[in-house]
Design a protein around this motif. Structure first.
Motif, PDB file in Angstrom:
ATOM      1  N   ALA A   1       0.827  -1.208   0.000  1.00  0.00           N
ATOM      2  CA  ALA A   1       0.000   0.000   0.000  1.00  0.00           C
ATOM      3  C   ALA A   1       0.861   1.258   0.000  1.00  0.00           C
ATOM      4  O   ALA A   1       0.540   2.245  -0.675  1.00  0.00           O
ATOM      5  CB  ALA A   1      -0.935  -0.005   1.204  1.00  0.00           C
ATOM      6  N   ARG A   2       1.963   1.244   0.764  1.00  0.00           N
ATOM      7  CA  ARG A   2       2.862   2.404   0.769  1.00  0.00           C
ATOM      8  C   ARG A   2       3.481   2.612  -0.616  1.00  0.00           C
ATOM      9  O   ARG A   2       3.595   3.751  -1.088  1.00  0.00           O
ATOM     10  CB  ARG A   2       3.957   2.221   1.822  1.00  0.00           C
ATOM     11  N   ASP A   3       3.845   1.500  -1.235  1.00  0.00           N
ATOM     12  CA  ASP A   3       4.372   1.612  -2.598  1.00  0.00           C
ATOM     13  C   ASP A   3       3.293   2.130  -3.560  1.00  0.00           C
ATOM     14  O   ASP A   3       3.583   2.908  -4.476  1.00  0.00           O
ATOM     15  CB  ASP A   3       4.871   0.245  -3.078  1.00  0.00           C
ATOM     16  N   GLY A   4       2.058   1.693  -3.332  1.00  0.00           N
ATOM     17  CA  GLY A   4       0.954   2.167  -4.168  1.00  0.00           C
ATOM     18  C   GLY A   4       0.722   3.655  -4.004  1.00  0.00           C
ATOM     19  O   GLY A   4       0.468   4.366  -4.986  1.00  0.00           O
ATOM     20  N   GLU A   5       0.814   4.141  -2.768  1.00  0.00           N
ATOM     21  CA  GLU A   5       0.627   5.579  -2.534  1.00  0.00           C
ATOM     22  C   GLU A   5       1.747   6.383  -3.194  1.00  0.00           C
ATOM     23  O   GLU A   5       1.495   7.453  -3.769  1.00  0.00           O
ATOM     24  CB  GLU A   5       0.590   5.867  -1.037  1.00  0.00           C
ATOM     25  N   ALA A   6       2.986   5.859  -3.098  1.00  0.00           N
ATOM     26  CA  ALA A   6       4.110   6.543  -3.754  1.00  0.00           C
ATOM     27  C   ALA A   6       3.905   6.566  -5.267  1.00  0.00           C
ATOM     28  O   ALA A   6       4.178   7.579  -5.936  1.00  0.00           O
ATOM     29  CB  ALA A   6       5.422   5.846  -3.406  1.00  0.00           C
ATOM     30  N   ALA A   7       3.413   5.442  -5.816  1.00  0.00           N
ATOM     31  CA  ALA A   7       3.146   5.378  -7.250  1.00  0.00           C
ATOM     32  C   ALA A   7       2.054   6.368  -7.643  1.00  0.00           C
ATOM     33  O   ALA A   7       2.157   7.066  -8.660  1.00  0.00           O
ATOM     34  CB  ALA A   7       2.734   3.963  -7.648  1.00  0.00           C
ATOM     35  N   LEU A   8       1.018   6.441  -6.811  1.00  0.00           N
ATOM     36  CA  LEU A   8      -0.081   7.378  -7.082  1.00  0.00           C
ATOM     37  C   LEU A   8       0.431   8.817  -7.058  1.00  0.00           C
ATOM     38  O   LEU A   8       0.072   9.632  -7.915  1.00  0.00           O
ATOM     39  CB  LEU A   8      -1.194   7.195  -6.045  1.00  0.00           C
ATOM     40  N   ARG A   9       1.283   9.125  -6.112  1.00  0.00           N
ATOM     41  CA  ARG A   9       1.837  10.479  -6.015  1.00  0.00           C
ATOM     42  C   ARG A   9       2.664  10.801  -7.269  1.00  0.00           C
ATOM     43  O   ARG A   9       2.585  11.910  -7.810  1.00  0.00           O
ATOM     44  CB  ARG A   9       2.694  10.611  -4.758  1.00  0.00           C
ATOM     45  N   ASP A  10       3.457   9.816  -7.715  1.00  0.00           N
ATOM     46  CA  ASP A  10       4.266  10.038  -8.917  1.00  0.00           C
ATOM     47  C   ASP A  10       3.387  10.253 -10.151  1.00  0.00           C
ATOM     48  O   ASP A  10       3.679  11.108 -10.995  1.00  0.00           O
ATOM     49  CB  ASP A  10       5.185   8.840  -9.161  1.00  0.00           C
ATOM     50  N   ILE A  11       2.323   9.465 -10.242  1.00  0.00           N
ATOM     51  CA  ILE A  11       1.419   9.601 -11.396  1.00  0.00           C
ATOM     52  C   ILE A  11       0.728  10.959 -11.385  1.00  0.00           C
ATOM     53  O   ILE A  11       0.639  11.640 -12.420  1.00  0.00           O
ATOM     54  CB  ILE A  11       0.374   8.467 -11.395  1.00  0.00           C
ATOM     55  N   VAL A  12       0.265  11.371 -10.218  1.00  0.00           N
ATOM     56  CA  VAL A  12      -0.387  12.688 -10.102  1.00  0.00           C
ATOM     57  C   VAL A  12       0.591  13.800 -10.470  1.00  0.00           C
ATOM     58  O   VAL A  12       0.234  14.764 -11.156  1.00  0.00           O
ATOM     59  CB  VAL A  12      -0.936  12.892  -8.676  1.00  0.00           C
ATOM     60  N   SER A  13       1.830  13.667 -10.015  1.00  0.00           N
ATOM     61  CA  SER A  13       2.843  14.676 -10.340  1.00  0.00           C
ATOM     62  C   SER A  13       3.081  14.746 -11.843  1.00  0.00           C
ATOM     63  O   SER A  13       3.180  15.837 -12.428  1.00  0.00           O
ATOM     64  CB  SER A  13       4.153  14.349  -9.618  1.00  0.00           C
ATOM     65  N   THR A  14       3.159  13.583 -12.473  1.00  0.00           N
ATOM     66  CA  THR A  14       3.363  13.546 -13.925  1.00  0.00           C
ATOM     67  C   THR A  14       2.189  14.159 -14.670  1.00  0.00           C
ATOM     68  O   THR A  14       2.369  14.902 -15.645  1.00  0.00           O
ATOM     69  CB  THR A  14       3.558  12.087 -14.395  1.00  0.00           C
TER      70      THR A  14
END
Length: 333
Positions: free
Chosen positions: A111-124
Motif C-alpha cells: 500500500a505504501r508503494d501504491g501511494e508513492a506510485a499514485l503520487r508520482d502519477i499525479v505529479s506527472t
C-alpha cells in the motif's frame, strides 16, 4: 576677356570615377553573391510574383512555428505517458509476492508503494508547458489538475465502505468513470476539447489526451486502489486475499493496455505532424528556389558588365593623369 573666379585655385578637379567605382562595387557584390542588388531591376519592376512568394514564406514560418510548439507539447504528453507506464509496471511487479503470501505486513508495504506510485502519477499528470497543463487540455489554471489529498482521502473512504474485493473493484470503477465521483471533488474542471494548435489554411493540430483518457484513468485507479488496501472494510486474508491476487494483476494489465493504446493514438498524431512538416519543408524549398530564380544575377552578364566598368575606370584614370601633366598655361586658356 573671360573673368576667372578667385576661388578656382582652391577647387579641385571633378572626380569622374565616383559613379563608375560605385557600379564596380555593386557588380562585384552581385558576382560574389549571385543576387542582383537592385530588386526592381531583377523583377522588371513587377513585384507581384516576389510578393506572393514572400507571403507564402511568411505563412510557412508561422505554420512551422505552430507545429514546433505542438510537437513539443506532444513529446511532453508521450514522455508523461511513458513515465506513468513505468510507475504502473513497477508496482504491478510487486503484486504477486505481496498478495500470495500470508504476511499482513506485506499488504501495508504494498500500500505504501501504491501511494508513492499514485503520487508520482499525479505529479506527472500535473506537468505544464508554458503555463498550460498538458493533461488538462491546455488549461491555464494555476492549480494542479488533481487534488492529491482529496483523491487519497476519498479512495480510502471507498475502500472502507467495501464489503469484499468485488465491491471494492466496483466502487473504484464507478468513482473513476467519466462523470464519476472523482470528477466532482478530486479532479479540477478543465476544457473538454483537446488542446489545439492552428497551423494555417483552416487546419489545426490537436493533441487528444487528458485526464479523461481511459488509459490515464485506469493508471490512476489502479495505483489508488492499491494504496487504499489497508483501509479496506473487509479482512485481506484467505479467500479475499486470493481474489485480490487475481483481480489486481488483471486490472494492472488492463491499465497497461489502455496506456499503450493512448500512446499509439498519439503516435498517429506524431506521424501526421511528420507528414505536414515534410510537406512544408518541400514547399519552402520550392519557394526559395523561385525566389532565387527571380533575384539571381546572370554570372556571365555580370562579369561582362564588370569588365566594361573596369575598362571605363582605367580610361578615366588615364585621362585624369594626362590632364594632370598639362602645363598650367594650357589649363588656363
Amino acid at each position: 576677356m573671360q573673368t576667372k573666379s578667385p576661388l578656382l585655385p582652391f577647387i579641385g578637379p571633378r572626380d569622374y570615377s565616383v559613379e563608375t567605382r560605385a557600379r564596380i562595387e555593386t557588380l562585384t557584390s552581385e558576382l560574389a553573391s549571385g543576387k542582383k542588388s537592385d530588386v526592381g531591376r531583377a523583377v522588371a519592376s513587377d513585384f507581384s510574383a516576389l510578393s506572393r512568394i514572400m507571403h507564402q514564406l511568411q505563412t510557412y514560418d508561422a505554420q512551422r512555428g505552430a507545429l514546433s510548439v505542438a510537437t513539443t507539447w506532444l513529446e511532453g504528453a508521450q514522455a508523461g505517458l511513458a513515465q506513468i507506464q513505468s510507475v504502473g509496471a513497477a508496482i504491478s511487479e510487486k503484486l504477486p509476492a505481496a498478495l500470495t503470501g500470508t504476511d499482513p505486513g506485506a499488504i501495508a508495504t504494498l500500500a505504501r508503494d501504491g501511494e508513492a506510485a499514485l503520487r508520482d502519477i499525479v505529479s506527472t499528470l500535473s506537468q505544464d508547458r508554458a503555463g498550460r497543463l498538458v493533461f488538462a487540455n491546455g488549461d491555464v489554471a494555476a492549480a494542479p489538475p488533481i487534488d492529491f489529498d482529496t483523491l487519497l482521502a476519498e479512495t480510502a473512504a471507498l475502500a472502507a465502505a467495501a464489503t469484499d474485493p468485488n465491491d471494492l473493484v466496483a466502487s473504484f470503477d464507478s468513482y473513476f468513470a467519466i462523470g464519476g465521483g472523482a470528477e466532482v471533488t478530486a479532479l479540477r474542471n478543465f476544457p473538454a476539447s483537446s488542446v489545439s494548435f492552428p497551423i494555417g489554411d483552416g487546419e489545426a493540430a490537436e493533441i487528444p489526451v487528458s485526464l479523461a483518457d481511459p488509459g490515464v484513468r485506469a493508471a490512476l485507479k489502479q495505483a489508488a486502489m492499491i494504496a487504499s488496501l489497508p483501509s479496506a472494510g473487509f479482512a485481506i486474508e484467505g479467500a479475499a486475499r486470493q481474489s485480490l491476487a487475481v483481480v489486481l494483476p488483471s486490472k494492472s494489465a488492463v491499465a497497461a493496455t489502455a496506456l499503450v493504446e493512448t500512446q499509439a493514438r498519439l503516435g498517429s498524431v506524431e506521424e501526421r505532424f511528420d507528414r505536414i512538416v515534410t510537406t512544408l519543408d518541400e514547399t519552402r524549398t520550392r519557394l526559395e528556389g523561385q525566389r532565387t530564380d527571380l533575384l539571381s544575377a546572370d554570372p556571365f552578364e555580370t562579369a561582362t558588365r564588370l569588365q566594361d566598368e573596369m575598362t571605363r575606370l582605367e580610361t578615366i584614370f588615364a585621362v585624369t593623369a594626362r590632364r594632370a601633366r598639362l602645363r598650367l598655361t594650357d589649363y588656363l586658356r
